[in-house]
Motif scaffolding. Structure first.
Motif, PDB file in Angstrom:
ATOM      1  N   GLN A 242       0.569  -1.189   0.028  1.00  0.00           N
ATOM      2  CA  GLN A 242       0.072  -0.003  -0.036  1.00  0.00           C
ATOM      3  C   GLN A 242       1.024   1.184   0.078  1.00  0.00           C
ATOM      4  O   GLN A 242       1.623   1.369   0.900  1.00  0.00           O
ATOM      5  N   ASN A 245      -2.877   5.761  -1.021  1.00  0.00           N
ATOM      6  CA  ASN A 245      -4.109   5.053  -1.356  1.00  0.00           C
ATOM      7  C   ASN A 245      -4.306   4.120  -2.684  1.00  0.00           C
ATOM      8  O   ASN A 245      -5.417   3.549  -2.879  1.00  0.00           O
ATOM      9  N   GLU A 246      -2.975   3.922  -2.969  1.00  0.00           N
ATOM     10  CA  GLU A 246      -2.848   2.772  -4.036  1.00  0.00           C
ATOM     11  C   GLU A 246      -2.268   1.456  -3.467  1.00  0.00           C
ATOM     12  O   GLU A 246      -1.727   1.336  -2.524  1.00  0.00           O
ATOM     13  N   PHE A 247      -2.770   0.306  -4.059  1.00  0.00           N
ATOM     14  CA  PHE A 247      -2.253  -1.005  -3.889  1.00  0.00           C
ATOM     15  C   PHE A 247      -1.435  -1.396  -4.909  1.00  0.00           C
ATOM     16  O   PHE A 247      -1.829  -1.515  -6.085  1.00  0.00           O
ATOM     17  N   ARG A 308     -10.985  -4.444  -3.344  1.00  0.00           N
ATOM     18  CA  ARG A 308     -10.366  -3.348  -2.849  1.00  0.00           C
ATOM     19  C   ARG A 308     -11.085  -3.102  -1.383  1.00  0.00           C
ATOM     20  O   ARG A 308     -10.157  -2.922  -0.532  1.00  0.00           O
ATOM     21  N   LEU A 309     -12.115  -3.595  -1.229  1.00  0.00           N
ATOM     22  CA  LEU A 309     -12.663  -3.615   0.155  1.00  0.00           C
ATOM     23  C   LEU A 309     -12.057  -4.511   1.139  1.00  0.00           C
ATOM     24  O   LEU A 309     -11.922  -4.162   2.240  1.00  0.00           O
ATOM     25  N   PHE A 311      -8.853  -5.095   0.851  1.00  0.00           N
ATOM     26  CA  PHE A 311      -7.511  -4.558   1.398  1.00  0.00           C
ATOM     27  C   PHE A 311      -7.691  -3.344   2.265  1.00  0.00           C
ATOM     28  O   PHE A 311      -6.804  -2.793   2.903  1.00  0.00           O
ATOM     29  N   GLU A 312      -8.936  -2.800   2.130  1.00  0.00           N
ATOM     30  CA  GLU A 312      -9.272  -1.687   2.967  1.00  0.00           C
ATOM     31  C   GLU A 312      -9.650  -2.012   4.264  1.00  0.00           C
ATOM     32  O   GLU A 312      -9.390  -1.520   5.459  1.00  0.00           O
ATOM     33  N   LYS A 313     -10.803  -3.034   4.023  1.00  0.00           N
ATOM     34  CA  LYS A 313     -11.624  -3.143   5.220  1.00  0.00           C
ATOM     35  C   LYS A 313     -11.624  -4.696   5.744  1.00  0.00           C
ATOM     36  O   LYS A 313     -12.504  -5.067   6.762  1.00  0.00           O
ATOM     37  N   LYS A 347       0.563  -6.880   4.177  1.00  0.00           N
ATOM     38  CA  LYS A 347       0.522  -6.395   5.539  1.00  0.00           C
ATOM     39  C   LYS A 347       0.876  -7.577   6.516  1.00  0.00           C
ATOM     40  O   LYS A 347       0.157  -7.940   7.375  1.00  0.00           O
TER      41      LYS A 347
END
Length: 428
Positions: A242, A245-247, A308-309, A311-313, A347
């Motif tokens: 990350q 805001n980019e992966f 994306r959700l 990797f974000e949540k 992560k």
């Protein structure tokens, strides 16, 4: 017939002259298997060396010597934190279960078709052949879908059918395809009978040519495969980093980056034909590794976009292999092969690549997401007062997943988790 198969098993080896064959082997290999394949090729080609003191590849080395990957894919980032390679261990599944999961993720099957597929998969022997040939039309259609999964040719009836399948896959567009098809029919019926082969107008040179071609075939579908899914160590193939805001997906090219060209030996070799052949093998190897890296990156970019959700949540969305195949322009079997035994590092945790693929449930949510919520809830329940199915349903509703109690029972059973009263008795 027996004598022919025995001969093929003895002579079968890695045929570097067939680029597609090598590309498919490298694409489907895990990182450890890739290292083993590279080691084997290095032994066969004196012009390639492995730099055992490798730390970081010299700048522009492979751009000039080996035409390495584009610089955009070579960006490296220092790890921000240590990670435990065994921190994430997938629940152990059998070879048959993995094959069925791949099929469900690859094709839109109904419950009847899934049941047929399960029966076919459970009728496969140790070599990958189907034990029961008595199939109705629906079963024949499902079997063809299974045959295109990884390992390629699984559920074929016998060696003859498997060799014909490989001939079609490798040589369908070659001018000798039909003649090789006749050759296979003849030798599987009569063996290497020269008189019979002469009847289909094959010279001794043509016979030798076709024998060399089929030496590149695998002798049976599960050749080189182990049904056990247990592994001592997990090596990631793609790291997702990350940056703001980019992966960003980054290929783990540790093993392939150790390859160097033996320039000293190149200058000493006087045999130009030998030199050209070995240099051509280097290019074929490079192209195969490059194809593997590019394919994994393409799939990883789609996973990042569609998941994306997660990797974000940490929320997984429905995603099928067939939809990825359409976006990339590859066949479903290629996607299945590319994802086989591959892992993603994100992560500090390692995830199986296939965890990001899950068909949509009737509730419109990733089935994997529903199973994870149920599994987590039961793992945290009070052993003296375990959660019943209605309580699990209410937990799912709190996650905005509206399901029936019957659906909860189905998901719980799929996880092989007993009823609440049975779980309670286990802890008393």
């Amino acid at each position: 017939m027996v004598e022919l198969r025995h001969e093929l098993n003895i002579n079968l080896g890695l045929i570097l002259t067939h680029q597609l064959d090598l590309s498919l082997k490298i694409l489907s290999a895990s990182l450890i298997e890739l290292q083993e394949q590279i080691d084997e090729i290095v032994l066969q080609n004196p012009l390639i060396d492995i730099d055992k003191n490798y730390t970081i590849a010299p700048n522009n080395y492979f751009e000039s010597k080996f035409k390495e990957l584009e610089q955009s894919y070579k960006v490296k980032f220092e790890s921000e934190e240590e990670y435990d390679e065994l921190d994430f261990i997938e629940q152990e599944t059998t070879f048959e279960q993995k094959l069925l999961q791949d099929l469900i993720l690859s094709y839109d099957l109904n419950q009847k078709e899934i049941k047929i597929a399960e029966q076919i998969i459970n009728s496969i022997d140790e070599k990958g052949y189907l034990l029961d040939y008595d199939l109705d039309e629906d079963s024949k259609r499902i079997r063809k879908l299974i045959m295109n999964l990884e390992p390629f040719g699984i559920a074929t009836k016998n060696t003859k059918e498997f060799f014909h399948l490989q001939n079609e896959f490798f040589y369908k567009n070659e001018p000798f395809f039909n003649k090789l098809k006749e050759f296979l029919d003849t030798i599987f019926t009569f063996g290497l009978d020269i008189k019979k082969l002469q009847k289909i107008n094959l010279s001794n040179n043509q016979v030798h040519f076709f024998l060399e071609k089929i030496k590149a075939f695998r002798p049976y579908p599960l050749y080189g495969y182990i049904k056990s899914s247990q592994e001592d160590f997990l090596y990631y193939d793609i790291e997702i980093k990350q940056i703001g805001n980019e992966f960003i997906p980054i290929v783990n090219d540790e093993f392939s980056n150790k390859l160097i060209v033996n320039e000293t030996l190149i200058k000493q070799i006087k045999d130009e034909d030998f030199l050209k052949e070995k240099l051509k093998e280097i290019k074929v190897l490079h192209d195969a590794i490059n194809m593997r890296h590019q394919t994994l990156l393409k799939i990883a970019n789609i996973v990042i976009q569609k998941q994306r959700l997660f990797f974000e949540k940490g929320l997984l969305q429905p995603l099928s292999m067939s939809s990825v195949a359409i976006l990339i322009g590859y066949s479903v079997s290629t996607i299945s092969r590319a994802l086989s035994n591959k892992y993603i590092l994100f992560k500090s945790k390692i995830y199986p690549f296939k965890i990001f693929f899950s068909n949509e449930s009737k509730e419109g949510i990733s089935k994997h997401r529903i199973l994870e919520i149920i599994k987590t809830a039961i793992a945290q329940e009070d052993a003296s007062n375990p959660l019943d199915d209605e309580s699990l349903r209410q937990i799912l509703i709190k996650h905005n997943i509206n399901v029936t109690r019957r659906a909860v029972v189905k998901y719980r059973q799929e996880l092989k988790i007993p009823k609440a009263k049975d779980r309670k008795s286990e802890f008393i």
